[in-house]
Design a protein around this motif. Structure first.
Motif, PDB file in Angstrom:
ATOM      1  N   THR A  55      22.910 -19.676  -7.441  1.00 52.59           N
ATOM      2  CA  THR A  55      23.893 -19.260  -6.505  1.00 52.59           C
ATOM      3  C   THR A  55      24.869 -18.436  -7.019  1.00 52.59           C
ATOM      4  O   THR A  55      25.526 -18.925  -8.223  1.00 52.59           O
TER       5      THR A  55
ATOM      6  N   LYS B  83      19.478  -6.482  -2.435  1.00 54.21           N
ATOM      7  CA  LYS B  83      18.802  -7.649  -3.136  1.00 54.21           C
ATOM      8  C   LYS B  83      17.872  -7.054  -4.157  1.00 54.21           C
ATOM      9  O   LYS B  83      17.862  -7.801  -5.230  1.00 54.21           O
TER      10      LYS B  83
ATOM     11  N   SER C 105      20.630 -13.651   0.825  1.00 49.13           N
ATOM     12  CA  SER C 105      21.957 -13.235   0.649  1.00 49.13           C
ATOM     13  C   SER C 105      22.590 -13.499   1.942  1.00 49.13           C
ATOM     14  O   SER C 105      21.935 -13.777   2.983  1.00 49.13           O
TER      15      SER C 105
ATOM     16  N   LYS D  71      30.261 -11.961  -0.590  1.00 47.43           N
ATOM     17  CA  LYS D  71      28.778 -12.157  -0.476  1.00 47.43           C
ATOM     18  C   LYS D  71      28.323 -12.909  -1.475  1.00 47.43           C
ATOM     19  O   LYS D  71      28.723 -12.905  -2.736  1.00 47.43           O
ATOM     20  N   LYS D  72      27.334 -13.708  -1.025  1.00 45.90           N
ATOM     21  CA  LYS D  72      26.910 -14.923  -2.072  1.00 45.90           C
ATOM     22  C   LYS D  72      25.170 -14.460  -1.809  1.00 45.90           C
ATOM     23  O   LYS D  72      24.552 -14.210  -1.171  1.00 45.90           O
ATOM     24  N   MET D  73      24.516 -14.874  -3.199  1.00 46.05           N
ATOM     25  CA  MET D  73      23.077 -14.598  -3.257  1.00 46.05           C
ATOM     26  C   MET D  73      22.670 -15.786  -4.077  1.00 46.05           C
ATOM     27  O   MET D  73      23.193 -16.362  -4.906  1.00 46.05           O
TER      28      MET D  73
END
Length: 90
Positions: A23, A32, A52, A73-75
């Protein structure tokens, strides 16, 4: 590297490490495919998929002045078997 801000370390992200998922907090304009290509080139791994999500901004109130932090924003990068990324611990 400026688009990748830091690796997110929480209880959930530590559980996801057991499933070979990592993460990250990233720049809000990053897509992405850009993230997948960057991780594969920088860490020399194979990425199976990217999830995401946007983390809403926290609204805080201090006396009569209200403060808004920016949204993030997290992926979550899911790697193929036999690949791993070392943890970034400060």
């Amino acid at each position: 590297m400026e688009k990748l801000k830091n690796q997110l370390i929480t209880e959930k992200s530590i559980r996801l490490l057991q499933q070979n998922q990592y993460t990250f907090h990233v720049d809000s304009k990053l897509t992405k495919t850009e993230m997948k290509n960057w991780i594969e080139q920088f860490f020399d791994v194979k990425v199976r998929g990217i999830n995401s999500s946007r983390v809403a901004a926290r609204k805080r109130r201090r006396s009569k002045l209200s403060l808004n932090s920016t949204s993030k924003k997290k992926m979550i990068a899911r790697l193929q078997a036999n690949y791993f990324i070392p943890l970034f611990l400060n």
